[in-house]
Design a protein around this motif. Structure first.
Motif, short mmCIF file in Angstrom:
data_model
loop_
_atom_site.label_atom_id
_atom_site.label_comp_id
_atom_site.label_asym_id
_atom_site.label_seq_id
_atom_site.Cartn_x
_atom_site.Cartn_y
_atom_site.Cartn_z
N PRO A 32 25.42 75.11 0.20
CA PRO A 32 25.96 76.21 -0.61
C PRO A 32 27.46 76.35 -0.42
O PRO A 32 28.02 76.03 0.64
CB PRO A 32 25.21 77.44 -0.09
CG PRO A 32 23.96 76.90 0.54
CD PRO A 32 24.34 75.56 1.11
N ALA A 33 28.14 76.88 -1.44
CA ALA A 33 29.60 77.01 -1.42
C ALA A 33 30.07 77.90 -0.28
O ALA A 33 31.07 77.60 0.38
CB ALA A 33 30.09 77.56 -2.76
N ASP A 34 29.35 79.01 -0.01
CA ASP A 34 29.80 79.92 1.04
C ASP A 34 29.69 79.28 2.42
O ASP A 34 30.50 79.56 3.32
CB ASP A 34 29.04 81.24 0.99
CG ASP A 34 27.53 81.06 1.13
OD1 ASP A 34 27.05 79.93 0.92
OD2 ASP A 34 26.84 82.05 1.44
N VAL A 88 35.42 66.27 -3.64
CA VAL A 88 34.24 66.04 -2.80
C VAL A 88 33.12 66.99 -3.23
O VAL A 88 33.38 68.16 -3.54
CB VAL A 88 34.54 66.28 -1.31
CG1 VAL A 88 33.34 65.85 -0.45
CG2 VAL A 88 35.78 65.56 -0.86
N THR A 89 31.88 66.50 -3.25
CA THR A 89 30.73 67.39 -3.43
C THR A 89 29.95 67.44 -2.12
O THR A 89 29.91 66.46 -1.36
CB THR A 89 29.80 66.91 -4.56
OG1 THR A 89 29.40 65.55 -4.31
CG2 THR A 89 30.48 67.00 -5.90
N LEU A 136 31.68 68.56 9.29
CA LEU A 136 31.15 69.77 8.68
C LEU A 136 29.64 69.90 8.88
O LEU A 136 29.08 70.99 8.77
CB LEU A 136 31.48 69.81 7.19
CG LEU A 136 32.96 69.95 6.83
CD1 LEU A 136 33.13 69.94 5.32
CD2 LEU A 136 33.54 71.22 7.43
N GLY A 137 28.97 68.76 9.13
CA GLY A 137 27.54 68.81 9.42
C GLY A 137 26.65 68.86 8.19
O GLY A 137 25.49 69.25 8.30
N HIS A 138 27.19 68.50 7.02
CA HIS A 138 26.39 68.49 5.79
C HIS A 138 26.66 67.20 5.02
O HIS A 138 27.77 66.64 5.09
CB HIS A 138 26.74 69.70 4.92
CG HIS A 138 26.39 71.02 5.55
ND1 HIS A 138 25.12 71.55 5.54
CD2 HIS A 138 27.17 71.90 6.24
CE1 HIS A 138 25.12 72.70 6.17
NE2 HIS A 138 26.34 72.94 6.61
N ASP A 139 25.67 66.73 4.30
CA ASP A 139 25.86 65.54 3.47
C ASP A 139 26.93 65.81 2.42
O ASP A 139 27.02 66.92 1.87
CB ASP A 139 24.55 65.15 2.79
CG ASP A 139 23.52 64.62 3.78
OD1 ASP A 139 23.91 64.29 4.92
OD2 ASP A 139 22.33 64.55 3.41
#
Length: 324
Positions: free
Chosen positions: A249-251, A244-245, A292-295
């Motif tokens: 940001p990764a953190d 998955v992308t 997660l709340g992110h695209d």
């Protein structure tokens, strides 16, 4: 002035465990002794295994540094209460990162706390309400500390257990490990009455009792308690490769995902990619990713891509709109 040498050494050790450098003159004033006595006491601490480093200078200074092994720790009343309350709070709610080692530490600390401090710890915890996620299942810290003590001492454990359907039973076990999933605690143990390995949700355990009967630990079939728990929870479900992308940001993503999935790989400042082997149901994984709340974009497996697509369509219909 502290004339009793053991008491003075404990007081000196307590001062040195504060992360700073102590001039010899200040230590002498605090202890009410000469600088020469301070130097002798420092030598005694070194003989006991405490790595005390001395620095040169007009006044000289001493600092306790990290060593290869950790000698006994000296805590004052306030420090002991603060640590016990923190460990109890984490243990009682199976917080992410609070594992069996923390529970063992709590068991050791509460064993040596004076009665007056145990009362302060219990009073403070009773007066506070932590904000937690999940189903809100809580556990009495005493339950975990009894379990941790029997695991460490290879001592048989007896307790009452309530199954998922509400059926109650009494169990006599040889406890092996405590495992935290981030939402709940589980006990992996050998059930003597059933002559087989079992996992128990700790929030369904009551009246744990250390029997005093010692045992020789058996070999766990999987060799790893976390893996045994995973298999017992997911059965024969096959694992799959997750790819998955995220447009974040990764953190940021790492802070919202279970640690067992591993860290996502940064692609640039605003995106990252997660590759992991998982066994969770694909419909639940689709929900987890959406929460997660992110695209995000699912690259594999194809079954998860379909689950995400169907979830999106279902949510669109629930909102009275058609998916685009």
């Amino acid at each position: 002035m502290t004339t009793d040498t053991p008491a003075r050494l404990l007081q000196l050790l307590s001062l040195l465990q504060t992360p700073r450098e102590w001039p010899g003159g200040e230590l002498a004033d605090r202890l009410g002794v000469s600088r020469r006595t301070v130097r002798r006491d420092i030598d005694r601490l070194r003989e006991l295994g405490y790595p005390v480093r001395a620095t040169m200078g007009a006044d000289g200074g001493y600092r306790l540094v990290a060593g290869k092994a950790m000698p006994p720790l000296v805590l004052d009343d306030e420090e002991a209460v603060a640590i016990a309350v923190g460990l109890r709070a984490g243990a009682g709610h199976a917080l992410e990162g609070v594992d069996e080692a923390s529970v063992r530490a709590l068991a050791k600390l509460e064993q040596v706390l004076p009665g007056r401090l145990r009362h302060r710890v219990s009073t403070l915890q009773a007066a506070t309400t932590p904000l937690t996620t999940g189903d809100g299942a809580t556990i009495a810290p005493e339950t975990l500390t009894v379990m941790a003590s029997t695991i460490a001492g290879h001592e048989r454990l007896r307790f009452a257990y309530r199954a998922a359907d509400g059926t109650g039973s009494r169990r006599v076990t040889e406890p092996y490990r405590l495992v935290s999933t981030g939402r709940r605690w589980y006990l992996v143990a050998y059930d003597l009455d059933r002559a087989d390995w079992r996992t128990f949700r700790v929030d369904r355990v009551s009246d744990p009792f250390a029997t005093g009967a010692r045992f020789t630990p058996r070999e766990l079939p999987t060799g790893n308690a976390a893996e045994f728990l995973r298999r017992s929870m997911y059965g024969a479900r096959e694992s799959y490769a997750l790819d998955v992308t995220f447009a974040a940001p990764a953190d940021v993503i790492a802070a919202r995902l279970p640690g067992r999935l591993g860290p996502p790989e940064p692609l640039d400042e605003g995106s990252c990619r997660l590759r992991a082997t998982v066994s969770e149901a694909k419909d639940w994984m689709a929900v987890r990713l959406a929460m997660l709340g992110h695209d995000f974009t699912v690259h594999a497996p194809e079954e998860l891509v379909r689950e995400v697509r169907e979830l999106g369509a279902r949510l669109s219909r629930a909102a009275g709109t058609e998916p685009t």
